[in-house]
Design a protein around this motif. Structure first.
Motif, PDB file in Angstrom:
ATOM      1  N   TRP A   1       0.816  -1.204   0.000  1.00  0.00           N
ATOM      2  CA  TRP A   1       0.000   0.000   0.000  1.00  0.00           C
ATOM      3  C   TRP A   1       0.849   1.253   0.000  1.00  0.00           C
ATOM      4  CZ3 TRP A   1      -4.821   0.109  -1.360  1.00  0.00           C
ATOM      5  CH2 TRP A   1      -5.640  -0.987  -1.137  1.00  0.00           C
ATOM      6  N   ARG A   2       1.980   1.195   0.660  1.00  0.00           N
ATOM      7  CA  ARG A   2       2.846   2.373   0.741  1.00  0.00           C
ATOM      8  C   ARG A   2       3.706   2.537  -0.503  1.00  0.00           C
ATOM      9  NH1 ARG A   2       6.032   1.834   6.241  1.00  0.00           N
ATOM     10  NH2 ARG A   2       6.841   3.838   5.480  1.00  0.00           N
ATOM     11  N   ARG A   3       3.644   1.563  -1.418  1.00  0.00           N
ATOM     12  CA  ARG A   3       4.386   1.601  -2.675  1.00  0.00           C
ATOM     13  C   ARG A   3       5.870   1.893  -2.433  1.00  0.00           C
ATOM     14  NH1 ARG A   3       1.071   1.124  -6.862  1.00  0.00           N
ATOM     15  NH2 ARG A   3       2.769   1.596  -8.283  1.00  0.00           N
ATOM     16  N   ARG A   4       6.441   1.119  -1.524  1.00  0.00           N
ATOM     17  CA  ARG A   4       7.872   1.251  -1.256  1.00  0.00           C
ATOM     18  C   ARG A   4       8.643   0.469  -2.317  1.00  0.00           C
ATOM     19  NH1 ARG A   4       9.633  -0.057   4.628  1.00  0.00           N
ATOM     20  NH2 ARG A   4       8.861  -2.110   4.018  1.00  0.00           N
ATOM     21  N   PRO A   5       9.722   1.030  -2.843  1.00  0.00           N
ATOM     22  CA  PRO A   5      10.454   0.337  -3.907  1.00  0.00           C
ATOM     23  C   PRO A   5      11.164  -0.911  -3.390  1.00  0.00           C
ATOM     24  CG  PRO A   5      11.637   2.313  -3.219  1.00  0.00           C
ATOM     25  CD  PRO A   5      10.312   2.345  -2.510  1.00  0.00           C
ATOM     26  N   VAL A   6      11.008  -2.005  -4.121  1.00  0.00           N
ATOM     27  CA  VAL A   6      11.716  -3.247  -3.812  1.00  0.00           C
ATOM     28  C   VAL A   6      12.398  -3.725  -5.088  1.00  0.00           C
ATOM     29  CG1 VAL A   6      10.125  -3.894  -1.954  1.00  0.00           C
ATOM     30  CG2 VAL A   6       9.704  -4.704  -4.276  1.00  0.00           C
ATOM     31  N   LEU A   7      13.521  -4.379  -4.913  1.00  0.00           N
ATOM     32  CA  LEU A   7      14.298  -4.910  -6.028  1.00  0.00           C
ATOM     33  C   LEU A   7      14.193  -6.429  -6.013  1.00  0.00           C
ATOM     34  CD1 LEU A   7      16.446  -4.868  -8.292  1.00  0.00           C
ATOM     35  CD2 LEU A   7      18.201  -4.696  -6.505  1.00  0.00           C
ATOM     36  N   THR A   8      13.748  -6.986  -7.125  1.00  0.00           N
ATOM     37  CA  THR A   8      13.660  -8.439  -7.268  1.00  0.00           C
ATOM     38  C   THR A   8      14.614  -8.884  -8.367  1.00  0.00           C
ATOM     39  OG1 THR A   8      11.321  -8.431  -6.616  1.00  0.00           O
ATOM     40  CG2 THR A   8      12.148 -10.401  -7.726  1.00  0.00           C
ATOM     41  N   VAL A   9      15.483  -9.807  -8.035  1.00  0.00           N
ATOM     42  CA  VAL A   9      16.455 -10.348  -8.993  1.00  0.00           C
ATOM     43  C   VAL A   9      16.124 -11.805  -9.243  1.00  0.00           C
ATOM     44  CG1 VAL A   9      18.882 -10.853  -9.428  1.00  0.00           C
ATOM     45  CG2 VAL A   9      18.244  -8.758  -8.222  1.00  0.00           C
ATOM     46  N   GLY A  10      15.988 -12.162 -10.512  1.00  0.00           N
ATOM     47  CA  GLY A  10      15.751 -13.564 -10.851  1.00  0.00           C
ATOM     48  C   GLY A  10      17.045 -14.363 -10.730  1.00  0.00           C
ATOM     49  N   LEU A  11      17.008 -15.399  -9.913  1.00  0.00           N
ATOM     50  CA  LEU A  11      18.222 -16.199  -9.709  1.00  0.00           C
ATOM     51  C   LEU A  11      18.698 -16.875 -10.995  1.00  0.00           C
ATOM     52  CD1 LEU A  11      20.261 -16.988  -7.560  1.00  0.00           C
ATOM     53  CD2 LEU A  11      18.843 -18.980  -7.002  1.00  0.00           C
ATOM     54  N   PRO A  12      17.814 -17.333 -11.912  1.00  0.00           N
ATOM     55  CA  PRO A  12      18.320 -17.881 -13.181  1.00  0.00           C
ATOM     56  C   PRO A  12      19.107 -16.852 -13.985  1.00  0.00           C
ATOM     57  CG  PRO A  12      16.059 -18.574 -12.813  1.00  0.00           C
ATOM     58  CD  PRO A  12      16.363 -17.562 -11.757  1.00  0.00           C
ATOM     59  N   LEU A  13      18.615 -15.620 -14.041  1.00  0.00           N
ATOM     60  CA  LEU A  13      19.348 -14.584 -14.770  1.00  0.00           C
ATOM     61  C   LEU A  13      20.682 -14.299 -14.095  1.00  0.00           C
ATOM     62  CD1 LEU A  13      19.626 -12.352 -16.893  1.00  0.00           C
ATOM     63  CD2 LEU A  13      18.306 -10.850 -15.381  1.00  0.00           C
ATOM     64  N   TRP A  14      20.660 -14.129 -12.791  1.00  0.00           N
ATOM     65  CA  TRP A  14      21.890 -13.861 -12.042  1.00  0.00           C
ATOM     66  C   TRP A  14      22.915 -14.962 -12.285  1.00  0.00           C
ATOM     67  CZ3 TRP A  14      23.756 -10.034  -8.765  1.00  0.00           C
ATOM     68  CH2 TRP A  14      24.828 -10.387  -7.944  1.00  0.00           C
ATOM     69  N   THR A  15      22.454 -16.214 -12.315  1.00  0.00           N
ATOM     70  CA  THR A  15      23.357 -17.360 -12.441  1.00  0.00           C
ATOM     71  C   THR A  15      24.102 -17.362 -13.770  1.00  0.00           C
ATOM     72  OG1 THR A  15      21.921 -18.681 -10.999  1.00  0.00           O
ATOM     73  CG2 THR A  15      23.463 -19.885 -12.401  1.00  0.00           C
TER      74      THR A  15
END
Length: 365
Positions: free
Chosen positions: A115-129
């Protein structure tokens, strides 16, 4: 979504901001008017109208953005990963995201969650790998680059865009081939509703036209700056990883369909898809011929005008025109943190193995 993306909402051009404020103002006025009408004396037909009005409000009202099945990274268990993100954020000149998550996606994104629309970062582990060390730094740098700009204006535009989009979606007609047939067992006759469905589609098309036109106008206004924002994010990534690393990242991400096939084939052979992706990682630089072929593919891919990111050949040209390289000591520090972060994230492969395997099998089937 595959690849690198930002879902913090549409860009914040002055025109988009004014339009967003107007849309939210009209929506708020409509809710106030509906609330006032709720307490007035009404006949049964008027009550039906009020109830339908509140149902429409419930359908299109703002709602929290979910992060899905992504795994939150606790700072205590993943200190180096958080340190890497914080260090790159400080170098770029933005606040670190409020949350850090890892998913099974072949991509990465910054999004405003809750609800507060706080920014979060999501990294895909397959891409990172499947990325090389400098590409990982560039990936995080690119996503953090999307955090630049006015957060309040971004939230206002995002809420307005969501409201318009949900309204247009609610009123959009069913596909032309969505025809229902009902059988009357008493007469043993099949009665086709094709005509009535056609009438319904026509009525919905006319009703939804204003909302659809408003949505297209809104996205047309924001599309150019979203792409400019992507260029700026690339330059932010080059600031912490170097222009060469960002160019390599773009070419690697363009090859994600192939890497997806590699992981899917490994699953069908009952092998670990993360091991297959690790073996696919390239630590050497792309040749001039490979870069030229990547440019040619980008020019012919037919990307839509409202895509969140411009074509890769244009992005490569902007990077080359503003070539930069961080200091040797600074880049060495970033690489050290990225290496330690990779060691931490590698521990999640066992946790996410089954989810990734199921997704790959489902996609293949």
């Amino acid at each position: 979504m595959s690849g690198i993306a930002a879902t913090t909402g549409p860009a914040t051009t002055p025109g988009a901001t004014v339009m967003a404020v107007a849309v939210l103002g009209v929506a708020a006025a409509a809710v106030v008017l509906l609330g006032w009408a709720t307490f007035l004396p009404k006949n049964p037909v008027q009550w039906v109208g009020v109830v339908l009005g509140w149902m429409l409000v419930a359908a299109v009202m703002p709602r929290p953005v979910r992060t899905g099945d992504a795994v939150p990274l606790d700072p205590g268990a993943f200190p180096h990963t958080h340190e890497l993100v914080s260090s790159l954020a400080a170098e770029i000149g933005v606040q670190p995201p409020a949350g850090l998550l890892v998913s099974t996606a072949f991509g990465a994104r910054v999004m405003d969650a809750g609800w507060r629309r706080r920014p979060v970062l999501t990294v895909g582990l397959p891409l990172w790998t499947c990325l090389a060390e400098d590409e990982r730094i560039a990936l995080i740098g690119h996503e953090l680059g999307h955090l630049r700009g006015g957060r309040v204006r971004t939230a206002v535009v995002a809420h307005a865009h969501g409201l318009i989009e949900r309204t247009a979606t609610l009123l959009t007609p069913l596909p032309r081939d969505a025809v229902s047939d009902f059988e009357d067992p008493r007469l043993n006759v099949v009665r086709s509703n094709a005509v009535m469905n056609g009438v319904g589609r026509g009525l919905l098309a006319a009703t939804s036209l204003p909302a659809v036109l408003l949505l297209l106008t809104f996205e047309r206004i924001t599309s150019r700056e979203r792409q400019m924002h992507a260029y700026a994010a690339d330059l932010s990534a080059a600031q912490v990883a170097g222009t060469t690393a960002v160019a390599r990242l773009l070419i690697s991400v363009a090859n994600l369909p192939g890497l997806h096939t590699v992981a899917s084939a490994a699953v069908r052979r009952r092998e670990d898809p993360f091991d297959a992706l690790s073996r696919s990682r390239r630590d050497d630089a792309h040749t001039a011929g490979e870069v030229a072929r990547a440019r040619t593919r980008a020019r012919t891919e037919g990307r839509r005008w409202d895509a969140a990111h411009p074509r890769d050949d244009l992005r490569l040209s902007v990077l080359e025109a503003h070539a930069t390289q961080p200091g040797v000591d600074l880049l060495a520090a970033h690489r050290s943190l990225a290496c330690r972060a990779d060691t931490e994230l590698a521990n999640l492969r066992t946790t996410l193995h089954r989810a990734l395997r199921d997704e790959l099998l489902e996609t293949w089937m």
